[in-house]
Design an enzyme around this catalytic site. Sequence first.
Site, PDB file in Angstrom:
ATOM      1  N   PHE A 132       0.610  -1.380   0.038  1.00 12.22           N
ATOM      2  CA  PHE A 132       0.107  -0.024   0.664  1.00 12.22           C
ATOM      3  C   PHE A 132       0.895   1.104   0.339  1.00 12.22           C
ATOM      4  O   PHE A 132       1.962   1.241   0.632  1.00 12.22           O
ATOM      5  CB  PHE A 132      -1.032  -0.160   0.859  1.00 12.22           C
ATOM      6  CG  PHE A 132      -2.608   1.377   1.148  1.00 12.22           C
ATOM      7  CD1 PHE A 132      -3.010   1.068   0.591  1.00 12.22           C
ATOM      8  CD2 PHE A 132      -1.529   2.206   1.650  1.00 12.22           C
ATOM      9  CE1 PHE A 132      -3.492   1.737   0.560  1.00 12.22           C
ATOM     10  CE2 PHE A 132      -2.767   2.878   1.695  1.00 12.22           C
ATOM     11  CZ  PHE A 132      -4.238   2.776   1.241  1.00 12.22           C
ATOM     12  N   TYR A 226     -10.906   0.461  11.404  1.00 13.50           N
ATOM     13  CA  TYR A 226     -11.668   0.745  10.626  1.00 13.50           C
ATOM     14  C   TYR A 226     -12.306  -0.389   8.816  1.00 13.50           C
ATOM     15  O   TYR A 226     -13.126  -0.301   8.280  1.00 13.50           O
ATOM     16  CB  TYR A 226     -11.826   2.364   9.623  1.00 13.50           C
ATOM     17  CG  TYR A 226     -10.571   2.289   9.157  1.00 13.50           C
ATOM     18  CD1 TYR A 226     -10.346   2.108   7.436  1.00 13.50           C
ATOM     19  CD2 TYR A 226      -9.121   3.051   9.462  1.00 13.50           C
ATOM     20  CE1 TYR A 226      -9.347   2.757   6.745  1.00 13.50           C
ATOM     21  CE2 TYR A 226      -8.465   3.818   8.484  1.00 13.50           C
ATOM     22  CZ  TYR A 226      -8.601   3.169   6.843  1.00 13.50           C
ATOM     23  OH  TYR A 226      -6.899   3.728   6.661  1.00 13.50           O
ATOM     24  N   LYS A 227     -11.092  -0.881   8.497  1.00  9.07           N
ATOM     25  CA  LYS A 227     -10.864  -2.414   7.962  1.00  9.07           C
ATOM     26  C   LYS A 227     -12.204  -3.094   8.310  1.00  9.07           C
ATOM     27  O   LYS A 227     -13.561  -3.459   9.048  1.00  9.07           O
ATOM     28  CB  LYS A 227     -10.237  -2.450   6.860  1.00  9.07           C
ATOM     29  CG  LYS A 227      -9.463  -1.984   6.430  1.00  9.07           C
ATOM     30  CD  LYS A 227      -8.237  -2.270   5.647  1.00  9.07           C
ATOM     31  CE  LYS A 227      -7.723  -0.539   5.458  1.00  9.07           C
ATOM     32  NZ  LYS A 227      -7.970  -0.140   3.695  1.00  9.07           N
ATOM     33  N   ARG A 388     -12.572  -4.479  -7.205  1.00 14.94           N
ATOM     34  CA  ARG A 388     -12.078  -5.345  -5.198  1.00 14.94           C
ATOM     35  C   ARG A 388     -13.063  -5.674  -4.072  1.00 14.94           C
ATOM     36  O   ARG A 388     -14.559  -4.176  -5.018  1.00 14.94           O
ATOM     37  CB  ARG A 388     -11.525  -4.303  -4.531  1.00 14.94           C
ATOM     38  CG  ARG A 388      -9.916  -4.605  -5.057  1.00 14.94           C
ATOM     39  CD  ARG A 388      -9.622  -3.526  -3.954  1.00 14.94           C
ATOM     40  NE  ARG A 388      -9.406  -2.506  -2.791  1.00 14.94           N
ATOM     41  CZ  ARG A 388      -9.320  -2.213  -1.756  1.00 14.94           C
ATOM     42  NH1 ARG A 388      -8.164  -2.714  -1.389  1.00 14.94           N
ATOM     43  NH2 ARG A 388      -9.796  -1.423  -1.270  1.00 14.94           N
TER      44      ARG A 388
HETATM   45  C1  LIG Z   1      -2.323  -1.956   4.323  1.00 10.28           C
HETATM   46  C2  LIG Z   1      -2.587  -0.120   4.588  1.00 10.28           C
HETATM   47  N1  LIG Z   1      -1.643  -0.025   5.476  1.00 10.28           N
HETATM   48  C3  LIG Z   1      -1.891   1.492   5.557  1.00 10.28           C
HETATM   49  C4  LIG Z   1      -3.532   1.934   5.555  1.00 10.28           C
HETATM   50  C5  LIG Z   1      -3.983   3.587   5.774  1.00 10.28           C
HETATM   51  O1  LIG Z   1      -3.382   3.799   6.698  1.00 10.28           O
HETATM   52  P1  LIG Z   1      -4.125   5.045   6.994  1.00 10.28           P
HETATM   53  O2  LIG Z   1      -5.230   4.246   7.774  1.00 10.28           O
HETATM   54  O3  LIG Z   1      -3.181   5.787   8.401  1.00 10.28           O
HETATM   55  O4  LIG Z   1      -5.292   5.747   6.257  1.00 10.28           O
HETATM   56  C6  LIG Z   1      -4.064   0.973   4.468  1.00 10.28           C
HETATM   57  C7  LIG Z   1      -5.276   1.566   3.864  1.00 10.28           C
HETATM   58  O5  LIG Z   1      -6.080   1.119   2.551  1.00 10.28           O
HETATM   59  C8  LIG Z   1      -3.206   0.213   3.658  1.00 10.28           C
HETATM   60  O6  LIG Z   1      -4.324  -1.003   3.271  1.00 10.28           O
END
Ligand SMILES: Cc1ncc(COP(=O)(O)O)c(C=O)c1O
Length: 429
Positions: A132, A226-227, A388
């Site tokens: 990401f 939040y996921k 997705r």
């Molecule tokens: C692998 C991964 N890391 C980090 C994040 C997001 O980080 P943050 O919550 O700091 O925006 C995501 C968001 O989709 C992600 O997929």
Amino acid sequence: MTEALTRPDCAALDAADPLRDLRALFTLPDGVNYLDGNSLGVMPATAPARAAQVVQQEWGEGLIRSWNTAGWITLPQRVGDKIGRLVGAKPGELVVADSTSINLYKVLSAAIEIARQDHPGRRVILSERSNFPTDLYIAQSLAQQHGFELELATGEQIAARLDERVAVLMLTQVNYRTGALHDMAALTAQAHRVGALALWDLAHSAGALPVDLNGADADFSIGCGYKYLNGGPGAPAFVWAHPRHASRFWQPLSGWMGHASPFTFDTDYRPAEGVSRYLCGTPSVLGMSVLECGVDTLLAAEPIGGMAALRDKSLALTDLFLAQVDARCAGHGLRSVTPADRQRRGSQVSLACPGVSGYAVMQALIARGVIGDFRAGDGSDAEPDLLRFGFTPLYTRFVDVFDAVTALAEILSTEQWREARFNQKAAVT
Ligand SMILES: Cc1ncc(COP(=O)(O)O)c(C=O)c1O
């Protein structure tokens, strides 16, 4: 095997599903078939009342007393311990704080410092090219500050690139584009054999599948609220450090909440023992309180098989989706980029869609209430545009999978996605 399943077959699977009652823990809007829990989880039914309680009673009436009386001050540890049960962390090893990006900055800084001391010549942070972007950006910034180099490889190349040059292996366990799952224990063991540290981002695995940070002997980990943890938009994230590292290095964001004794207001920073030093500023009380509602939805599965049972259902859902797409969308050029091998699959399926506008297809699906998302590629075969679909076993039913494929097949066969209204780009895809 499942391609011949009909809608009544899927309804029968739902009726026999031992986890079926967990769906009642959520508030799902009518007419929505939600397949985007890998981006933003569904609202737990308890969240509105909990948020109202925090605002009206704890804040409105308790005011500043609530730091003690409502336990606000220990929220990072309390919710952290609950998340720890889902990811193989022991009580006291994991805290909730800040965002995933910020937590990555903290633990990657610590890992770099440890590597500098233990292996002074090493300069390489190894990661996956399709990790990401925030992970790559944070690593680029730290590499620049510390004179390190960020080396990128494909998922398949990672094992072969792990050698004595590598200081830190930094991976996301489940790839956000493809849903491919790395073997955390095997790669961590390999990293340790060559003297490298292993840092894992659990954004797409915490709450999606069984994770065992201690069992894998990982060094550092971070993850998202939040996921799959259903903590709400912008929910705080979490951070874990193996106890062998937790007290070893100061983290770079040395705020007062990570101090050994914040309320003595010392002039000099003295880090807390253990993982609490990874706290920085005042915890976001509303965010953490609602996140706790989300984490509780996962813990509600513990008496009925917990993460192992959720994993079984998640794989059954993704198996069904793959088989249904194969059987009912044939001839439209869709291609799954998600591993067919169950051992290598997270809880999402991503479809490459050459020859159609994936963005417009997703917009047409959303207009029918089937909510997934779209991730643009670079146009190459290696990185195609992707549709997705995330499958959250807590609330997704087998009939939802069937209905989503019905909608997808119709949109493709009627070419409804060509309508102008589906081709106007919004800011968030
Ligand atoms: C692998 C991964 N890391 C980090 C994040 C997001 O980080 P943050 O919550 O700091 O925006 C995501 C968001 O989709 C992600 O997929």
